[in-house]
Design a protein around this motif. Structure first.
Motif, PDB file in Angstrom:
ATOM      1  N   ASP A 141       0.637  -1.243  -0.164  1.00  0.00           N
ATOM      2  CA  ASP A 141       0.045  -0.038  -0.026  1.00  0.00           C
ATOM      3  C   ASP A 141       0.924   1.248   0.000  1.00  0.00           C
ATOM      4  OD1 ASP A 141      -1.508   2.085   0.171  1.00  0.00           O
ATOM      5  OD2 ASP A 141      -2.660   1.299   2.156  1.00  0.00           O
ATOM      6  N   ILE A 142       1.293   1.728  -1.207  1.00  0.00           N
ATOM      7  CA  ILE A 142       2.348   2.754  -1.367  1.00  0.00           C
ATOM      8  C   ILE A 142       1.806   4.098  -0.761  1.00  0.00           C
ATOM      9  CG2 ILE A 142       1.643   3.324  -3.679  1.00  0.00           C
ATOM     10  CD1 ILE A 142       4.752   3.603  -4.251  1.00  0.00           C
ATOM     11  N   ARG A 143       0.479   4.102  -0.932  1.00  0.00           N
ATOM     12  CA  ARG A 143      -0.030   5.556  -0.307  1.00  0.00           C
ATOM     13  C   ARG A 143      -0.072   5.487   1.103  1.00  0.00           C
ATOM     14  NH1 ARG A 143      -3.627   8.277  -3.521  1.00  0.00           N
ATOM     15  NH2 ARG A 143      -4.666   8.888  -1.766  1.00  0.00           N
ATOM     16  N   ALA A 144       0.140   4.548   1.827  1.00  0.00           N
ATOM     17  CA  ALA A 144       0.215   4.518   3.158  1.00  0.00           C
ATOM     18  C   ALA A 144       1.608   5.376   3.670  1.00  0.00           C
ATOM     19  CB  ALA A 144       0.014   3.102   3.971  1.00  0.00           C
ATOM     20  N   ARG A 145       2.464   5.314   2.932  1.00  0.00           N
ATOM     21  CA  ARG A 145       3.856   6.017   3.112  1.00  0.00           C
ATOM     22  C   ARG A 145       4.363   5.688   4.461  1.00  0.00           C
ATOM     23  NH1 ARG A 145       2.956  11.982   2.308  1.00  0.00           N
ATOM     24  NH2 ARG A 145       0.804  11.477   3.086  1.00  0.00           N
ATOM     25  N   PRO A 146       4.564   4.250   4.709  1.00  0.00           N
ATOM     26  CA  PRO A 146       4.892   3.793   6.216  1.00  0.00           C
ATOM     27  C   PRO A 146       6.164   3.994   6.348  1.00  0.00           C
ATOM     28  CG  PRO A 146       5.004   1.945   4.518  1.00  0.00           C
ATOM     29  CD  PRO A 146       4.367   3.247   3.789  1.00  0.00           C
ATOM     30  N   ILE A 147       7.142   4.515   5.576  1.00  0.00           N
ATOM     31  CA  ILE A 147       8.725   4.635   5.951  1.00  0.00           C
ATOM     32  C   ILE A 147       8.689   5.774   6.921  1.00  0.00           C
ATOM     33  CG2 ILE A 147      11.221   5.097   5.197  1.00  0.00           C
ATOM     34  CD1 ILE A 147       9.734   2.262   4.367  1.00  0.00           C
ATOM     35  N   THR A 148       9.333   5.614   8.184  1.00  0.00           N
ATOM     36  CA  THR A 148       9.408   6.664   9.055  1.00  0.00           C
ATOM     37  C   THR A 148      11.080   6.902   9.096  1.00  0.00           C
ATOM     38  OG1 THR A 148       9.978   5.316  11.039  1.00  0.00           O
ATOM     39  CG2 THR A 148       7.635   5.835  10.362  1.00  0.00           C
ATOM     40  N   GLU A 149      11.308   7.989   9.922  1.00  0.00           N
ATOM     41  CA  GLU A 149      12.717   8.521  10.184  1.00  0.00           C
ATOM     42  C   GLU A 149      13.605   7.114  11.004  1.00  0.00           C
ATOM     43  OE1 GLU A 149      14.664  11.008  13.544  1.00  0.00           O
ATOM     44  OE2 GLU A 149      14.342  12.144  11.548  1.00  0.00           O
ATOM     45  N   ALA A 150      12.729   6.544  11.778  1.00  0.00           N
ATOM     46  CA  ALA A 150      13.598   5.502  12.539  1.00  0.00           C
ATOM     47  C   ALA A 150      13.651   4.423  11.537  1.00  0.00           C
ATOM     48  CB  ALA A 150      12.429   4.961  13.660  1.00  0.00           C
ATOM     49  N   HIS A 151      13.065   4.093  10.579  1.00  0.00           N
ATOM     50  CA  HIS A 151      13.226   3.149   9.754  1.00  0.00           C
ATOM     51  C   HIS A 151      14.520   3.506   8.762  1.00  0.00           C
ATOM     52  CE1 HIS A 151       8.834   2.212   9.773  1.00  0.00           C
ATOM     53  NE2 HIS A 151       9.278   1.153  10.199  1.00  0.00           N
ATOM     54  N   VAL A 152      14.817   4.414   8.449  1.00  0.00           N
ATOM     55  CA  VAL A 152      15.812   5.171   7.759  1.00  0.00           C
ATOM     56  C   VAL A 152      17.224   5.074   8.669  1.00  0.00           C
ATOM     57  CG1 VAL A 152      16.921   6.771   6.469  1.00  0.00           C
ATOM     58  CG2 VAL A 152      14.423   6.325   6.222  1.00  0.00           C
ATOM     59  N   LEU A 153      16.889   5.584   9.546  1.00  0.00           N
ATOM     60  CA  LEU A 153      18.159   5.655  10.424  1.00  0.00           C
ATOM     61  C   LEU A 153      18.408   4.013  11.005  1.00  0.00           C
ATOM     62  CD1 LEU A 153      17.250   8.422  13.010  1.00  0.00           C
ATOM     63  CD2 LEU A 153      18.740   8.375  10.750  1.00  0.00           C
ATOM     64  N   ALA A 154      17.585   3.164  11.261  1.00  0.00           N
ATOM     65  CA  ALA A 154      18.058   1.946  11.296  1.00  0.00           C
ATOM     66  C   ALA A 154      18.815   1.282  10.055  1.00  0.00           C
ATOM     67  CB  ALA A 154      16.588   0.858  11.693  1.00  0.00           C
ATOM     68  N   ALA A 155      18.332   1.379   8.923  1.00  0.00           N
ATOM     69  CA  ALA A 155      19.159   0.730   7.791  1.00  0.00           C
ATOM     70  C   ALA A 155      20.495   1.460   7.637  1.00  0.00           C
ATOM     71  CB  ALA A 155      18.446   1.446   6.535  1.00  0.00           C
ATOM     72  N   LEU A 156      20.746   2.917   7.955  1.00  0.00           N
ATOM     73  CA  LEU A 156      22.098   3.482   8.013  1.00  0.00           C
ATOM     74  C   LEU A 156      22.882   2.965   9.246  1.00  0.00           C
ATOM     75  CD1 LEU A 156      20.655   6.968   7.196  1.00  0.00           C
ATOM     76  CD2 LEU A 156      22.257   5.849   5.811  1.00  0.00           C
ATOM     77  N   ASP A 157      22.436   2.810  10.473  1.00  0.00           N
ATOM     78  CA  ASP A 157      23.363   2.674  11.434  1.00  0.00           C
ATOM     79  C   ASP A 157      23.475   1.030  11.398  1.00  0.00           C
ATOM     80  OD1 ASP A 157      22.996   5.076  12.320  1.00  0.00           O
ATOM     81  OD2 ASP A 157      21.382   4.743  13.803  1.00  0.00           O
ATOM     82  N   GLY A 158      22.633   0.275  10.772  1.00  0.00           N
ATOM     83  CA  GLY A 158      22.963  -1.087  10.790  1.00  0.00           C
ATOM     84  C   GLY A 158      23.946  -1.529   9.799  1.00  0.00           C
ATOM     85  N   ALA A 159      24.373  -0.611   8.536  1.00  0.00           N
ATOM     86  CA  ALA A 159      24.800  -0.934   7.424  1.00  0.00           C
ATOM     87  C   ALA A 159      26.161  -1.816   7.922  1.00  0.00           C
ATOM     88  CB  ALA A 159      25.227   0.116   6.600  1.00  0.00           C
ATOM     89  N   THR A 160      26.746  -2.786   7.259  1.00  0.00           N
ATOM     90  CA  THR A 160      27.733  -3.546   7.450  1.00  0.00           C
ATOM     91  C   THR A 160      28.520  -3.939   6.197  1.00  0.00           C
ATOM     92  OG1 THR A 160      26.951  -5.976   7.335  1.00  0.00           O
ATOM     93  CG2 THR A 160      26.595  -4.842   9.431  1.00  0.00           C
ATOM     94  N   SER A 161      29.605  -4.428   6.408  1.00  0.00           N
ATOM     95  CA  SER A 161      30.431  -4.832   5.314  1.00  0.00           C
ATOM     96  C   SER A 161      30.297  -6.384   4.739  1.00  0.00           C
ATOM     97  CB  SER A 161      32.055  -4.520   5.295  1.00  0.00           C
ATOM     98  OG  SER A 161      32.435  -5.326   6.501  1.00  0.00           O
ATOM     99  N   ASP A 162      29.283  -7.052   5.515  1.00  0.00           N
ATOM    100  CA  ASP A 162      29.014  -8.192   5.184  1.00  0.00           C
ATOM    101  C   ASP A 162      28.303  -8.460   3.784  1.00  0.00           C
ATOM    102  OD1 ASP A 162      30.055  -8.884   7.498  1.00  0.00           O
ATOM    103  OD2 ASP A 162      27.974  -8.789   8.732  1.00  0.00           O
ATOM    104  N   LEU A 163      27.799  -9.806   3.455  1.00  0.00           N
ATOM    105  CA  LEU A 163      27.043  -9.974   2.242  1.00  0.00           C
ATOM    106  C   LEU A 163      25.629  -9.397   2.575  1.00  0.00           C
ATOM    107  CD1 LEU A 163      26.481 -11.239  -0.650  1.00  0.00           C
ATOM    108  CD2 LEU A 163      25.911 -13.347   0.843  1.00  0.00           C
ATOM    109  N   PRO A 164      25.281  -8.532   1.572  1.00  0.00           N
ATOM    110  CA  PRO A 164      24.078  -7.842   1.782  1.00  0.00           C
ATOM    111  C   PRO A 164      22.984  -8.950   1.642  1.00  0.00           C
ATOM    112  CG  PRO A 164      25.395  -6.352   0.579  1.00  0.00           C
ATOM    113  CD  PRO A 164      26.193  -7.704   0.681  1.00  0.00           C
ATOM    114  N   GLY A 165      21.600  -8.606   2.240  1.00  0.00           N
ATOM    115  CA  GLY A 165      20.669  -9.396   2.126  1.00  0.00           C
ATOM    116  C   GLY A 165      20.215  -9.144   0.652  1.00  0.00           C
TER     117      GLY A 165
END
Length: 369
Positions: A141-165
């Motif tokens: 449901d793209i109109r819901a725009r569920p992405i929040t600042e917390a989701h973005v910061l989690a992706a940035l803070d959780g970034a690793t040099s491992d094999l990405p999913g």
């Protein structure tokens, strides 16, 4: 009856090898020194299948103001935030985010928050966040725009040099490509002592083509679009399966080759060209973008002459082709908001490749695909 619950496997693990060049240790964009990847995945079936993927160059996190970057727009029907400044200055000054179309703007604001909070930005008054997107509106449901600042910061803070999913993760959770379930894919090549790494978010139309062999989604058991299902722009469902709501592909290339922004633009151009190898129809409503950035890990022996770039171009096209295939082969069947996207049937593909003479026939004691 085709089994759509098969385990995700990378194409190389299935014996499908793209090109003669060797890969990096992980066969991923994170083989490039100083590049990390993080995902945030949001799944609340059937309504939400979306997320955020972050490509983080360590040099920017460590206070370097910018890195050289080239941009190529195959077709500009998209919302690549920050594109004009990248094109104008040939530089990227933030991590690169990928997400869903209508969430790109919230993601950009969160990316600004992340960068301003980092060291060396205490007095920053201008910043160019770079956020790419594809439209996951069939499965989420793209109109819901569920992405929040917390989701973005989690992706940035959780970034690793491992094999990405890969597959149904991060920004690829709700995408589709070539009549099947798409997603995130990655690959790398080593050439001339340098590494070229690629990460893709696949969400575009066409007929899946593997090593030159077309695999139609309605040919061999993959589930086609349900009768009467709405398609993008009011069109009828495509004959080769459920197509994405908005055709798009985001390609991010990282390399430690000592290339300037103009040369990186030439690399980005080849990345979009490689979409043709897997069967893209380059639809007019598609947003096909490639961003190629360089890292400071390049040798200090000077730049590369334009006449010597052919091996880098070849490495880029092979890595993009394999990353796109990985994005589909690692995905799983997804029942979504407005339809179902079926995973690529591995056995069918392998049978077709063997029949075409692309792969050898399996031995009696060989592995079961």
């Amino acid at each position: 009856m085709t089994n759509h619950s098969r385990q995700p496997r990378r194409v190389r693990d299935l014996g499908i090898v793209v090109g003669p060049l060797r890969t990096g240790p992980l066969n991923a964009i994170t083989d490039v020194p100083g590049v990390r990847v993080g995902h945030t995945t949001i799944v609340d079936p059937p309504r939400l299948h979306t997320g955020v993927t972050a490509i983080v160059p360590d040099a920017l996190e460590q206070g370097r103001g910018s890195l050289p970057c080239g941009l190529f727009v195959g077709n500009g029907f998209g919302k690549l935030i920050g594109a004009t400044q990248v094109a104008e200055l040939g530089a990227v000054e933030t991590p690169i985010l990928l997400t869903a179309t209508l969430s790109a703007f919230r993601a950009a604001d969160a990316l600004v928050t992340h960068v301003l909070a980092g060291p060396g930005h205490e007095d920053t008054r201008t910043l160019n966040p770079v956020v790419g997107e594809t439209n996951d509106g069939r499965l989420s449901d793209i109109r819901a725009r569920p992405i929040t600042e917390a989701h973005v910061l989690a992706a940035l803070d959780g970034a690793t040099s491992d094999l990405p999913g890969e597959g149904c993760v991060g920004a690829g959770t709700g995408t589709m490509a070539l009549g099947f379930k798409g997603g995130i894919g990655t690959s790398s090549r080593v050439v001339g002592g340098w590494t070229v790494g690629v990460l893709v978010q696949s969400n575009f139309s066409g007929t899946l083509t593997v090593r030159g062999v077309p695999i139609r989604a309605d040919d061999g058991g993959a589930r086609p679009a349900p009768a009467g299902a709405p398609a993008a722009d009011g069109a009828e469902p495509a004959a080769n399966g459920l197509q994405p709501e908005g055709n798009s592909c985001m390609i991010v290339i990282a390399t430690d080759a000592p290339l300037d922004a103009r040369q990186l633009g030439r690399v980005a151009r080849r990345a979009v060209f490689a979409m043709a190898r897997v069967g893209s129809d380059f639809a007019g409503g598609s947003g096909d973008y490639a961003l190629a950035f360089g890292t400071p890990g390049a040798p200090s022996s000077g730049g590369v002459d334009d006449g010597d770039l052919d091996p880098v171009f070849a490495a880029t096209m092979d890595a993009v082709e394999e990353a796109l295939l990985n994005s589909l082969f690692m995905a799983t069947t997804t029942v979504g908001h407005r339809g179902t996207a079926t995973a690529v049937p591995h056995t069918l593909v392998l049978d077709r490749l063997r029949a075409a003479g692309v792969l050898p026939q399996p031995s009696a004691t060989g592995p079961v695909s």
